[in-house]
Scaffold this motif. Structure first.
Motif, PDB file in Angstrom:
ATOM      1  N   TRP A 174       0.804  -1.155   0.011  1.00  0.00           N
ATOM      2  CA  TRP A 174       0.317   0.349   0.054  1.00  0.00           C
ATOM      3  C   TRP A 174       0.539   0.978   0.002  1.00  0.00           C
ATOM      4  CZ3 TRP A 174       0.133   3.339   4.315  1.00  0.00           C
ATOM      5  CH2 TRP A 174       0.618   2.136   5.600  1.00  0.00           C
ATOM      6  N   ARG A 175       2.044   1.488   0.176  1.00  0.00           N
ATOM      7  CA  ARG A 175       3.062   2.124   0.408  1.00  0.00           C
ATOM      8  C   ARG A 175       3.515   2.611  -0.809  1.00  0.00           C
ATOM      9  NH1 ARG A 175       4.699   4.646   4.547  1.00  0.00           N
ATOM     10  NH2 ARG A 175       4.429   3.647   7.067  1.00  0.00           N
ATOM     11  N   ALA A 176       3.713   1.648  -2.101  1.00  0.00           N
ATOM     12  CA  ALA A 176       3.758   1.935  -3.602  1.00  0.00           C
ATOM     13  C   ALA A 176       2.937   2.391  -3.829  1.00  0.00           C
ATOM     14  CB  ALA A 176       3.887   0.339  -3.308  1.00  0.00           C
ATOM     15  N   ASP A 177       1.237   1.224  -3.386  1.00  0.00           N
ATOM     16  CA  ASP A 177       0.061   2.458  -4.205  1.00  0.00           C
ATOM     17  C   ASP A 177       0.162   3.944  -4.208  1.00  0.00           C
ATOM     18  OD1 ASP A 177       0.357  -0.203  -5.601  1.00  0.00           O
ATOM     19  OD2 ASP A 177      -1.312  -1.066  -4.862  1.00  0.00           O
ATOM     20  N   LEU A 178       0.280   3.611  -2.514  1.00  0.00           N
ATOM     21  CA  LEU A 178       0.243   5.164  -2.614  1.00  0.00           C
ATOM     22  C   LEU A 178       0.897   6.686  -2.897  1.00  0.00           C
ATOM     23  CD1 LEU A 178      -0.958   5.570   1.473  1.00  0.00           C
ATOM     24  CD2 LEU A 178      -2.194   6.292  -0.036  1.00  0.00           C
ATOM     25  N   ALA A 179       2.536   5.902  -3.027  1.00  0.00           N
ATOM     26  CA  ALA A 179       3.352   7.281  -3.764  1.00  0.00           C
ATOM     27  C   ALA A 179       2.323   7.190  -5.808  1.00  0.00           C
ATOM     28  CB  ALA A 179       4.791   6.425  -3.595  1.00  0.00           C
ATOM     29  N   ALA A 180       2.402   5.486  -5.819  1.00  0.00           N
ATOM     30  CA  ALA A 180       2.219   5.591  -7.490  1.00  0.00           C
ATOM     31  C   ALA A 180       0.729   6.541  -7.427  1.00  0.00           C
ATOM     32  CB  ALA A 180       1.872   4.735  -7.772  1.00  0.00           C
ATOM     33  N   ALA A 181      -0.097   6.653  -6.244  1.00  0.00           N
ATOM     34  CA  ALA A 181      -0.931   7.644  -7.021  1.00  0.00           C
ATOM     35  C   ALA A 181      -0.584   8.818  -6.713  1.00  0.00           C
ATOM     36  CB  ALA A 181      -2.049   6.767  -5.885  1.00  0.00           C
ATOM     37  N   ARG A 182      -0.129   9.355  -6.154  1.00  0.00           N
ATOM     38  CA  ARG A 182       0.622  10.555  -5.550  1.00  0.00           C
ATOM     39  C   ARG A 182       1.041  11.592  -6.821  1.00  0.00           C
ATOM     40  NH1 ARG A 182       4.214  14.007  -3.586  1.00  0.00           N
ATOM     41  NH2 ARG A 182       3.739  15.340  -2.127  1.00  0.00           N
ATOM     42  N   ALA A 219     -12.843   8.919   0.435  1.00  0.00           N
ATOM     43  CA  ALA A 219     -14.039  10.659  -0.050  1.00  0.00           C
ATOM     44  C   ALA A 219     -13.575  11.450  -0.094  1.00  0.00           C
ATOM     45  CB  ALA A 219     -14.231  10.239   1.770  1.00  0.00           C
ATOM     46  N   GLU A 220     -12.552  11.773  -0.142  1.00  0.00           N
ATOM     47  CA  GLU A 220     -11.454  13.095  -0.337  1.00  0.00           C
ATOM     48  C   GLU A 220     -11.075  13.167  -2.433  1.00  0.00           C
ATOM     49  OE1 GLU A 220      -8.905  17.113   0.372  1.00  0.00           O
ATOM     50  OE2 GLU A 220     -10.124  15.426   1.652  1.00  0.00           O
ATOM     51  N   LEU A 278      -5.277  16.722  -1.016  1.00  0.00           N
ATOM     52  CA  LEU A 278      -4.792  15.193  -1.291  1.00  0.00           C
ATOM     53  C   LEU A 278      -3.144  14.425  -1.451  1.00  0.00           C
ATOM     54  CD1 LEU A 278      -7.586  13.831  -3.869  1.00  0.00           C
ATOM     55  CD2 LEU A 278      -6.941  12.377  -2.396  1.00  0.00           C
ATOM     56  N   LEU A 279      -2.614  15.455  -2.522  1.00  0.00           N
ATOM     57  CA  LEU A 279      -1.256  15.713  -2.145  1.00  0.00           C
ATOM     58  C   LEU A 279      -0.598  15.491  -1.150  1.00  0.00           C
ATOM     59  CD1 LEU A 279      -0.644  17.710  -5.732  1.00  0.00           C
ATOM     60  CD2 LEU A 279      -0.731  15.219  -5.110  1.00  0.00           C
ATOM     61  N   ALA A 280      -0.759  16.250   0.079  1.00  0.00           N
ATOM     62  CA  ALA A 280       0.109  16.025   1.313  1.00  0.00           C
ATOM     63  C   ALA A 280      -0.376  14.884   1.946  1.00  0.00           C
ATOM     64  CB  ALA A 280      -0.623  17.463   1.738  1.00  0.00           C
ATOM     65  N   LYS A 281      -1.745  14.248   1.540  1.00  0.00           N
ATOM     66  CA  LYS A 281      -2.244  13.170   2.344  1.00  0.00           C
ATOM     67  C   LYS A 281      -1.734  11.945   1.938  1.00  0.00           C
ATOM     68  CE  LYS A 281      -7.096  15.002   3.877  1.00  0.00           C
ATOM     69  NZ  LYS A 281      -8.097  15.029   4.071  1.00  0.00           N
ATOM     70  N   LEU A 282      -1.451  12.251   1.008  1.00  0.00           N
ATOM     71  CA  LEU A 282      -0.982  11.176  -0.153  1.00  0.00           C
ATOM     72  C   LEU A 282       0.445  11.055   0.520  1.00  0.00           C
ATOM     73  CD1 LEU A 282      -2.604  10.340  -3.376  1.00  0.00           C
ATOM     74  CD2 LEU A 282      -2.869   9.366  -1.745  1.00  0.00           C
TER      75      LEU A 282
END
Length: 155
Positions: free
Chosen positions: A58-66, A116-117, A139-143
């Motif tokens: 999930w960390r890798a997926d969050l980084a990719a989403a960001r 939700a965001e 969102l970018l800050a949260k990711l």
């Protein structure tokens, strides 16, 4: 009753059953594709079913989403290609949803907040709202993926 007897009349029924099964499979496949599903998504769902989400996943997926969202910031700020950005946000939501499906309760709660965001950003992009840039920045800050040592003072 002879099982190996080829002279019985069951051969036509077997072919009919096979044709009905193929027709049902094609109908199900077309319904799946109509809802936006793809074979690669289906295969990923089958492979990950029941497997707990590793923290690295999930960390890798969050980084990719960001990274994907960050690449769209100029478009959102300039109010260009908003439909394309909205479609990419929908893909990001779907990717993250698959990642978080088997996560523990705490991580799933974090996912609900992010989802939700992302949903709010999608709505703002659809409406062409000027608040979309602020939502994207939030969102970018949260990711932002923090190292594990920073998070909650663990380790």
């Amino acid at each position: 009753m002879a099982w190996g007897n080829k002279k019985s009349g069951g051969n036509g029924v077997a072919w009919l059953a096979l044709l009905l099964a193929i027709a049902a499979l094609l109908l199900a496949w077309s319904a799946y594709k109509r809802t936006g599903g793809e074979l690669r998504d289906l295969w990923g769902d089958v492979r990950s079913e029941g497997r707990p989400v590793a923290e690295a996943d999930w960390r890798a997926d969050l980084a990719a989403a960001r990274d994907r969202l960050l690449s769209h910031r100029p478009e959102v700020a300039g109010e260009r290609n908003l439909q394309q950005v909205r479609e990419d946000v929908a893909e990001i939501r779907a990717d993250l949803e698959r990642t978080y499906r088997n996560a523990d309760a705490g991580v799933r709660e974090q996912w609900r907040e992010l989802d939700a965001e992302l949903e709010r950003l999608q709505g703002q992009l659809k409406d062409g709202s000027s608040k979309a840039v602020d939502t994207l920045d939030s969102l970018l800050a949260k990711l932002r993926v923090r190292p594990v040592e920073e998070e909650d003072g663990r380790r």
